[in-house]
Design a protein around this motif. Sequence first.
Motif, PDB file in Angstrom:
ATOM      1  N   SER A  87       0.832  -1.194   0.000  1.00  0.00           N
ATOM      2  CA  SER A  87       0.000   0.000   0.000  1.00  0.00           C
ATOM      3  C   SER A  87       0.872   1.252   0.000  1.00  0.00           C
ATOM      4  CB  SER A  87      -0.935   0.004   1.212  1.00  0.00           C
ATOM      5  OG  SER A  87      -1.687   1.195   1.267  1.00  0.00           O
ATOM      6  N   CYS A  88       1.952   1.249   0.764  1.00  0.00           N
ATOM      7  CA  CYS A  88       2.848   2.407   0.809  1.00  0.00           C
ATOM      8  C   CYS A  88       3.443   2.673  -0.568  1.00  0.00           C
ATOM      9  CB  CYS A  88       3.951   2.201   1.840  1.00  0.00           C
ATOM     10  SG  CYS A  88       3.344   2.255   3.542  1.00  0.00           S
ATOM     11  N   TYR A  89       3.783   1.611  -1.303  1.00  0.00           N
ATOM     12  CA  TYR A  89       4.382   1.754  -2.629  1.00  0.00           C
ATOM     13  C   TYR A  89       3.338   2.119  -3.680  1.00  0.00           C
ATOM     14  CZ  TYR A  89       6.934   0.414  -6.893  1.00  0.00           C
ATOM     15  OH  TYR A  89       7.531   0.413  -8.124  1.00  0.00           O
ATOM     16  N   GLU A  90       2.219   1.427  -3.676  1.00  0.00           N
ATOM     17  CA  GLU A  90       1.217   1.606  -4.725  1.00  0.00           C
ATOM     18  C   GLU A  90       0.328   2.833  -4.524  1.00  0.00           C
ATOM     19  OE1 GLU A  90      -0.757  -2.179  -4.711  1.00  0.00           O
ATOM     20  OE2 GLU A  90       1.036  -3.217  -5.447  1.00  0.00           O
ATOM     21  N   ASP A  91       0.033   3.164  -3.261  1.00  0.00           N
ATOM     22  CA  ASP A  91      -0.908   4.237  -2.963  1.00  0.00           C
ATOM     23  C   ASP A  91      -0.273   5.438  -2.277  1.00  0.00           C
ATOM     24  OD1 ASP A  91      -2.932   2.364  -3.747  1.00  0.00           O
ATOM     25  OD2 ASP A  91      -2.889   1.534  -1.721  1.00  0.00           O
ATOM     26  N   GLY A  92       0.940   5.274  -1.750  1.00  0.00           N
ATOM     27  CA  GLY A  92       1.558   6.281  -0.904  1.00  0.00           C
ATOM     28  C   GLY A  92       1.836   7.605  -1.596  1.00  0.00           C
ATOM     29  N   VAL A  93       1.481   8.674  -0.892  1.00  0.00           N
ATOM     30  CA  VAL A  93       1.796  10.040  -1.317  1.00  0.00           C
ATOM     31  C   VAL A  93       2.699  10.626  -0.236  1.00  0.00           C
ATOM     32  CG1 VAL A  93       0.869  12.335  -1.812  1.00  0.00           C
ATOM     33  CG2 VAL A  93      -0.377  10.290  -2.560  1.00  0.00           C
TER      34      VAL A  93
ATOM     35  N   PRO B  50       6.892  16.796  -0.818  1.00  0.00           N
ATOM     36  CA  PRO B  50       5.530  16.426  -0.472  1.00  0.00           C
ATOM     37  C   PRO B  50       4.620  16.491  -1.683  1.00  0.00           C
ATOM     38  CG  PRO B  50       6.438  17.860   1.198  1.00  0.00           C
ATOM     39  CD  PRO B  50       7.422  17.849   0.054  1.00  0.00           C
ATOM     40  N   GLY B  51       3.702  15.534  -1.774  1.00  0.00           N
ATOM     41  CA  GLY B  51       2.762  15.457  -2.883  1.00  0.00           C
ATOM     42  C   GLY B  51       3.198  14.493  -3.973  1.00  0.00           C
ATOM     43  N   MET B  52       4.489  14.164  -4.007  1.00  0.00           N
ATOM     44  CA  MET B  52       4.999  13.187  -4.972  1.00  0.00           C
ATOM     45  C   MET B  52       4.556  11.795  -4.538  1.00  0.00           C
ATOM     46  SD  MET B  52       9.035  12.452  -5.777  1.00  0.00           S
ATOM     47  CE  MET B  52       9.256  13.860  -6.837  1.00  0.00           C
ATOM     48  N   THR B  53       4.330  10.899  -5.470  1.00  0.00           N
ATOM     49  CA  THR B  53       3.971   9.532  -5.093  1.00  0.00           C
ATOM     50  C   THR B  53       5.228   8.741  -4.713  1.00  0.00           C
ATOM     51  OG1 THR B  53       4.162   8.582  -7.308  1.00  0.00           O
ATOM     52  CG2 THR B  53       2.021   9.560  -6.704  1.00  0.00           C
ATOM     53  N   ALA B  54       5.025   7.688  -3.972  1.00  0.00           N
ATOM     54  CA  ALA B  54       6.135   6.812  -3.594  1.00  0.00           C
ATOM     55  C   ALA B  54       6.802   6.235  -4.834  1.00  0.00           C
ATOM     56  CB  ALA B  54       5.633   5.693  -2.683  1.00  0.00           C
ATOM     57  N   ARG B  55       6.012   5.850  -5.820  1.00  0.00           N
ATOM     58  CA  ARG B  55       6.571   5.304  -7.067  1.00  0.00           C
ATOM     59  C   ARG B  55       7.464   6.319  -7.774  1.00  0.00           C
ATOM     60  NH1 ARG B  55       4.161   0.823  -9.849  1.00  0.00           N
ATOM     61  NH2 ARG B  55       2.537  -0.177  -8.627  1.00  0.00           N
ATOM     62  N   GLU B  56       7.024   7.581  -7.796  1.00  0.00           N
ATOM     63  CA  GLU B  56       7.845   8.624  -8.429  1.00  0.00           C
ATOM     64  C   GLU B  56       9.174   8.781  -7.686  1.00  0.00           C
ATOM     65  OE1 GLU B  56       4.776  11.860 -10.300  1.00  0.00           O
ATOM     66  OE2 GLU B  56       4.778  11.644  -8.109  1.00  0.00           O
ATOM     67  N   PHE B  57       9.123   8.726  -6.359  1.00  0.00           N
ATOM     68  CA  PHE B  57      10.346   8.835  -5.569  1.00  0.00           C
ATOM     69  C   PHE B  57      11.289   7.684  -5.898  1.00  0.00           C
ATOM     70  CE2 PHE B  57      12.686   7.482  -1.749  1.00  0.00           C
ATOM     71  CZ  PHE B  57      13.571   8.550  -1.664  1.00  0.00           C
ATOM     72  N   VAL B  58      10.759   6.468  -5.995  1.00  0.00           N
ATOM     73  CA  VAL B  58      11.579   5.302  -6.326  1.00  0.00           C
ATOM     74  C   VAL B  58      12.261   5.511  -7.683  1.00  0.00           C
ATOM     75  CG1 VAL B  58      11.460   2.858  -6.973  1.00  0.00           C
ATOM     76  CG2 VAL B  58      10.343   3.653  -4.885  1.00  0.00           C
ATOM     77  N   GLU B  59      11.519   5.977  -8.664  1.00  0.00           N
ATOM     78  CA  GLU B  59      12.091   6.196  -9.993  1.00  0.00           C
ATOM     79  C   GLU B  59      13.212   7.233  -9.945  1.00  0.00           C
ATOM     80  OE1 GLU B  59       8.752   7.151 -12.482  1.00  0.00           O
ATOM     81  OE2 GLU B  59       7.871   5.149 -12.191  1.00  0.00           O
TER      82      GLU B  59
END
Length: 195
Positions: free
Chosen positions: A161-167, A182-191
């Motif tokens: 949930s933290c990875y797929e939905d996390g903001v 703040p406001g970026m998604t977890a996926r964007e941070f990973v990329e």
Amino acid sequence: MACISHTSARLSDGEDMLARGVISRANRLARKFGVQQGQACIEAAHLLANAPPFAGNVPAGGEPQRHLLAELDGIKVWGLDSSVLMNASDAGQIIVTGSHGGLVGGAGEPARGIAIGAGIYHDAGICPDGSSTSRLPAFDKLGIPAVLVSAVSARISDARSCYEDGVISMVNDRAAGGGAGPGMTAREFVERAVS
């Protein structure tokens, strides 16, 4: 079961939760014994002391788990429902954990002494004293980018949930220097962490 609002008490401090905690939610069984939203934790504890002990069977499969969420440019993105599942093989990898972003007891290594490549933790609703965010400056001292995802966007103790939905709600200086905010998604941070 009753949930305590982390905006009312320090995370990982049972005495503070009992003394200052305020109930944010209660399930049907807790409500049956008089527990209500907005009630003082100490009052709810006295009411729940009258509840009969659980006599059923505990369902299997409730243990925290590790999940390989992605592999980007040779870097693995591991989802850990609890940070206690981190091990030496996680060095250099990106870790997404459902654990709160606070150092337990206010001290210690932010990633169990493992030099991870980047970390995502849960903000646990951001405690009033900052105890659920104390890993961020600790990661900065190690030069590791780290962020917290908002409790309103992802389930705590659920890495997927933290990875797929996390903001993202908060970032450390190292992550901010890499363009995270703040406001970026977890996926964007990973990329960003991989590139």
